[in-house]
Design an enzyme around this catalytic site. Sequence first.
Site, PDB file in Angstrom:
ATOM      1  N   ARG A 106       0.793  -1.222   0.000  1.00 45.48           N
ATOM      2  CA  ARG A 106       0.000   0.000   0.000  1.00 45.48           C
ATOM      3  C   ARG A 106       0.831   1.279   0.000  1.00 45.48           C
ATOM      4  O   ARG A 106       0.284   2.370  -0.014  1.00 45.48           O
ATOM      5  CB  ARG A 106      -0.916   0.003   1.232  1.00 45.48           C
ATOM      6  CG  ARG A 106      -1.941  -1.116   1.217  1.00 45.48           C
ATOM      7  CD  ARG A 106      -2.770  -1.109   2.488  1.00 45.48           C
ATOM      8  NE  ARG A 106      -3.805  -2.134   2.456  1.00 45.48           N
ATOM      9  CZ  ARG A 106      -3.605  -3.405   2.778  1.00 45.48           C
ATOM     10  NH1 ARG A 106      -2.410  -3.792   3.160  1.00 45.48           N
ATOM     11  NH2 ARG A 106      -4.585  -4.282   2.722  1.00 45.48           N
TER      12      ARG A 106
ATOM     13  N   HIS B  44       0.229 -14.969   8.006  1.00 48.56           N
ATOM     14  CA  HIS B  44      -0.277 -14.925   6.635  1.00 48.56           C
ATOM     15  C   HIS B  44       0.312 -16.037   5.775  1.00 48.56           C
ATOM     16  O   HIS B  44       0.185 -16.012   4.553  1.00 48.56           O
ATOM     17  CB  HIS B  44      -0.003 -13.565   6.003  1.00 48.56           C
ATOM     18  CG  HIS B  44      -0.853 -12.461   6.572  1.00 48.56           C
ATOM     19  ND1 HIS B  44      -0.661 -11.127   6.278  1.00 48.56           N
ATOM     20  CD2 HIS B  44      -1.902 -12.498   7.434  1.00 48.56           C
ATOM     21  CE1 HIS B  44      -1.551 -10.392   6.923  1.00 48.56           C
ATOM     22  NE2 HIS B  44      -2.311 -11.199   7.639  1.00 48.56           N
TER      23      HIS B  44
ATOM     24  N   SER C 102       1.350  -1.167   8.521  1.00 51.15           N
ATOM     25  CA  SER C 102       0.412  -0.049   8.513  1.00 51.15           C
ATOM     26  C   SER C 102      -0.670  -0.198   9.570  1.00 51.15           C
ATOM     27  O   SER C 102      -1.405   0.742   9.851  1.00 51.15           O
ATOM     28  CB  SER C 102      -0.247   0.069   7.129  1.00 51.15           C
ATOM     29  OG  SER C 102      -1.012  -1.097   6.851  1.00 51.15           O
TER      30      SER C 102
ATOM     31  N   GLN D  98       3.472 -10.609   9.359  1.00 48.81           N
ATOM     32  CA  GLN D  98       2.495 -10.628   8.274  1.00 48.81           C
ATOM     33  C   GLN D  98       3.167 -10.986   6.953  1.00 48.81           C
ATOM     34  O   GLN D  98       2.483 -11.148   5.941  1.00 48.81           O
ATOM     35  CB  GLN D  98       1.827  -9.258   8.159  1.00 48.81           C
ATOM     36  CG  GLN D  98       1.039  -8.844   9.389  1.00 48.81           C
ATOM     37  CD  GLN D  98       0.588  -7.395   9.319  1.00 48.81           C
ATOM     38  OE1 GLN D  98       1.253  -6.506   9.834  1.00 48.81           O
ATOM     39  NE2 GLN D  98      -0.542  -7.146   8.686  1.00 48.81           N
TER      40      GLN D  98
END
Length: 256
Positions: A41, A128, A203, A108
């Site tokens: 992102r 993940h 984030s 993650q």
Amino acid sequence: MSGSISPSDLTRVRGWIDAARQVTALTGAGISTDSGIPDFRGPNGVWTRDPGAEAMVTLQTYVADPAVRERAWRERLGHAAWTAEPNAGHRALVDLERTGRLRAIVTQNIDGLHQRAGSSPERVIEIHGTIFETECLGCGARGPMEETLRRVAAGEADPACRACGGVLKSATISFGQAMDEHSLRAAYSAAADCDLLLAVGTSLTVHPAAGLVDVAHGLGTRVVIVNAGPTPYDEIADAVVREPIGEALPALLAAT
């Protein structure tokens, strides 16, 4: 405390980390960008540059559309994880583990760089999943990603499971796919059973990972965030550091 950290604040945070008996690290894509693996992102993130790429990690689309799967396999063939090397941020966490005070690394990331840097595999919780294995969405069979990529390189655009003919994907968690309950329980336990939670390069917008900050903060545990951009949890953190992770993390852990 937030933003570019002053020498006095750096000393204070280092003191907190040095005094902690158990530190849990929560890491996201930002810790691996110095290793050449783009985040998702950020300004130069994979989804920022190519919004269509998100379809490859959306389970419903991946299963329904062979063209999406074929693109995903081409992308996996050239994934940066195969050649990436751990950076100073990864190595700083290895140094922390050697002091005996690293409770766990909840990551993650799917790139395996923590383990390649020298972190003990049993201390790394990959919530993940991992790109180094494949899984069949039909029978659940798992195998080495390397073997399947050899089939792709040999001309199979969308390799199927050899056990049942089902759809294969990387053993990573896609949008719309259930998380692994064992990994989730281990992650929440690590957040609840530490003196300091260190969130690095994330984030903190994706749940349930972001919820680990809620767990730690709710128990009165110190929370330190090291990230390039703002997060929804900056206001409740005890310290927020905006310095580059490859510089900030070794500096924060140097006194340990």
